[in-house]
Design a protein around this motif. Sequence first.
Motif, PDB file in Angstrom:
ATOM      1  N   GLU A 169      -8.614   4.300   1.881  1.00  0.00           N
ATOM      2  CA  GLU A 169      -9.046   3.032   2.902  1.00  0.00           C
ATOM      3  C   GLU A 169      -7.827   2.919   3.734  1.00  0.00           C
ATOM      4  OE1 GLU A 169     -11.031   1.672   4.949  1.00  0.00           O
ATOM      5  OE2 GLU A 169     -12.456   1.490   3.384  1.00  0.00           O
ATOM      6  N   ALA A 170      -8.114   2.330   4.887  1.00  0.00           N
ATOM      7  CA  ALA A 170      -7.055   1.783   5.833  1.00  0.00           C
ATOM      8  C   ALA A 170      -7.484   0.598   6.402  1.00  0.00           C
ATOM      9  CB  ALA A 170      -6.829   2.839   7.125  1.00  0.00           C
ATOM     10  N   SER A 171      -6.531  -0.440   6.198  1.00  0.00           N
ATOM     11  CA  SER A 171      -6.813  -1.947   6.647  1.00  0.00           C
ATOM     12  C   SER A 171      -6.070  -2.137   7.900  1.00  0.00           C
ATOM     13  CB  SER A 171      -6.846  -2.678   5.481  1.00  0.00           C
ATOM     14  OG  SER A 171      -6.812  -4.126   5.949  1.00  0.00           O
ATOM     15  N   LEU A 209      -4.118   3.060   1.979  1.00  0.00           N
ATOM     16  CA  LEU A 209      -4.279   3.355   0.348  1.00  0.00           C
ATOM     17  C   LEU A 209      -4.555   4.739   0.179  1.00  0.00           C
ATOM     18  CD1 LEU A 209      -3.464   1.889  -2.367  1.00  0.00           C
ATOM     19  CD2 LEU A 209      -6.014   1.560  -2.568  1.00  0.00           C
ATOM     20  N   LYS A 216      -8.715   7.233   8.432  1.00  0.00           N
ATOM     21  CA  LYS A 216      -9.751   7.344   7.069  1.00  0.00           C
ATOM     22  C   LYS A 216     -10.224   8.603   6.969  1.00  0.00           C
ATOM     23  CE  LYS A 216     -11.471   2.460   7.421  1.00  0.00           C
ATOM     24  NZ  LYS A 216     -12.622   1.720   7.803  1.00  0.00           N
ATOM     25  N   VAL A 261      -8.160  -2.120  -0.407  1.00  0.00           N
ATOM     26  CA  VAL A 261      -6.601  -1.708  -0.060  1.00  0.00           C
ATOM     27  C   VAL A 261      -5.785  -2.312  -0.933  1.00  0.00           C
ATOM     28  CG1 VAL A 261      -4.810  -1.371   1.641  1.00  0.00           C
ATOM     29  CG2 VAL A 261      -7.273  -1.030   2.411  1.00  0.00           C
ATOM     30  N   THR A 262      -5.787  -3.810  -0.913  1.00  0.00           N
ATOM     31  CA  THR A 262      -5.180  -4.411  -1.832  1.00  0.00           C
ATOM     32  C   THR A 262      -5.762  -5.391  -2.884  1.00  0.00           C
ATOM     33  OG1 THR A 262      -5.126  -6.351  -0.452  1.00  0.00           O
ATOM     34  CG2 THR A 262      -3.406  -5.007  -0.091  1.00  0.00           C
ATOM     35  N   THR A 306      -7.380   3.335  12.949  1.00  0.00           N
ATOM     36  CA  THR A 306      -7.872   3.375  11.483  1.00  0.00           C
ATOM     37  C   THR A 306      -9.153   4.376  11.247  1.00  0.00           C
ATOM     38  OG1 THR A 306      -9.229   1.349  12.402  1.00  0.00           O
ATOM     39  CG2 THR A 306      -7.162   1.024  10.823  1.00  0.00           C
ATOM     40  N   SER A 333       0.841  -1.054   0.038  1.00  0.00           N
ATOM     41  CA  SER A 333       0.101   0.015   0.126  1.00  0.00           C
ATOM     42  C   SER A 333       0.821   1.164   0.041  1.00  0.00           C
ATOM     43  CB  SER A 333      -0.855  -0.038   1.209  1.00  0.00           C
ATOM     44  OG  SER A 333      -1.574  -1.272   1.290  1.00  0.00           O
ATOM     45  N   GLU A 379     -10.036  -5.196   3.205  1.00  0.00           N
ATOM     46  CA  GLU A 379      -8.648  -5.317   2.415  1.00  0.00           C
ATOM     47  C   GLU A 379      -9.060  -5.208   0.918  1.00  0.00           C
ATOM     48  OE1 GLU A 379      -6.071  -5.560   4.204  1.00  0.00           O
ATOM     49  OE2 GLU A 379      -4.474  -6.081   2.447  1.00  0.00           O
TER      50      GLU A 379
END
Lengths: 406, 228
Positions: free
Chosen positions: A92-94, A222, A85, A125-126, A81, A55, A122
């Motif tokens: 986004e934050a995971s 991300l 955010k 983010v990924t 998080t 990320s 997730e």
Amino acid sequence: MLLQIAWKNIWRNKVRSIVILSAIALGIFAGMFNMAFYYGMVEQRIETAIKTEASHIQIHNKEYLTDPDIRLYMSNGSEMTGCIKKLPYVKEASKRTIVNAMIASAETGSGVRIVGIDPDIEKKVTDIHQRLVTGEYLEGIRRNPIVIGEKLAEKLNVKVRSKVVITLQNVNGEMMYVSFRVAGIFKTSNTVYDESTVFVKNDDISGLLALTNDDIHEIAVLLKSNEGIDQTLADIRNKYPDRDVKTWAEILPEVGLVEESMNLSMFIFMGIILFALLFGIINTMLMAVLERRKELGMLMAVGMNKLRVFTMIMFETIMLSLSGGIVGILIGVGFTLLFSNRGIDLSTWGKAYEYMGYDTIVYPILNLDMSFQVVIMVIITGFLASLYPARKALKLNPAEAIRIDI
Amino acid sequence: MKVIDIKNVEKIYNDSEVKVHAVNGVSLTFEEGEFTAIVGPSGSGKTTLLNMLGGLDNPTSGEIIIGETNISKLKGSRLIDFRLHNIGFVFQAYNLIPVLTAKENTEFVMHMQGIKKSEREKRVKELLSSVGLGDRIDSRPAKLSGGQQQRVAVARALASKPKFILADEPTANLDSKSTANLLDIMEKLNKEENITFIFSTHDQRVVKKAHRVITLEDGKILSDEVKS
């Protein structure tokens, strides 16, 4: 008028000029296309690094990256998080729970890094969920689903729905043995990553580690675009000074280094090509000057001063170089555009590339800044190439030169 | 009015430690509107004298004064600049720029002088018409005969409005018809516009037309004859 004469002079000996123009065009084309290829390859690697692996920004406990001990967790994951955010550039934050463990099938075992995630977050983010070659992303299996890489699946000889056993030590030092069932198998361009990383649900792994849902090892952030990295990094560091906040380039220094050194190495490569061409251009211009000694002598006799003689030869050399350079750039741009959609398949040599985390199909990228810089480099080469022939011309004695029989 | 004043000019070459007196104590004056031929056998010093008159070579001693400027003391860019504004050259081998048209070859000197485009174009047309090439202004040298090329060279020499024109064997490469034609044009320019011409020549046809004939031998003036 000097420009006009210089341009006309280039075409006095058409064959000679076309030979050197072709050499320049070919050299520049090779350099341009190589730069576009390399640029595309590195950009793809960075994109994979950000979207699949690291990320844009990651947050850890201060000591975690040097000593990835599961006891070095952050206990306020949800609060962090939630705050992150709200930052302007953040998409986004995971939060992730990470533990190094052993994974075993009926046949063999392997060391892996287990990443506990919330699949719905997730996914934002990924892009592992888009890289599944078979199965689903932690779905379709009722209890303890796991997603593993294709390389690992081959090594363990497992398929979707196969059972694997995870062996790990929790925060209390107790050994835990838990069975998981393969929900999906992914494949990225990085085989090392595929062999060593597995994903499970955060809820499933936290309990095993004797941690709560808020106790996490990593937050992956991300952003909406790369431009916001510095600002967001500063914001998070301000807000959480006791946390380790790093960018993808710091997390994956080898990729960061490739990006940093990309421009330099490309210019060194182009520089070598131009340096080789420099001698060809000097030779051509030297012949042109020596052939025209009588005419140059006449021009100096009738009152053309040294600055004008120098400028005329310099213009001629730069125009000669630039004509070849522009043709080379245009061919390079054409080839880049052609292959930027189609891609160049390197699968014959793909194993080594994949091992280093690069895609086997490379899509060259046209970089206009780069083309502009190449034009500047060609002009500088032309200028340098003009110095020696111009010096020869300036040393002529007009009274002698006008009587030379050529 | 005196255009050139040469005072006791010497040119010594030190070839192989032997001193060669190419020009040996020459003193001459040239008046405005002269049509003069410098003659003499090979090695008599014609070319050396012409080079010094044209500021292409410096005398070892003595002075060459053009107008009010002692050019023996000028060096580098000042000498080049002086040539550009004061001396017109016509060479034996025409020496036109092959990639330029007759018009551009003539215009080029004025461009170096910084003359405006509109004025340049007007003068180029006048000059090329005066040498009988009004209908060939857009022809390149390769499309012109030797005589026509030399007439372009005369137009080019006149373009900068020089104090005088030095013509080094201008007819050596021309047939008799072209020579006669070129000489007629130069004579006409001399008579009608009072242009000063100084020739270095072996050509008897030039000598016949000249109003003054200076004969050199061994770097010295053997005779200086003004025709009546």
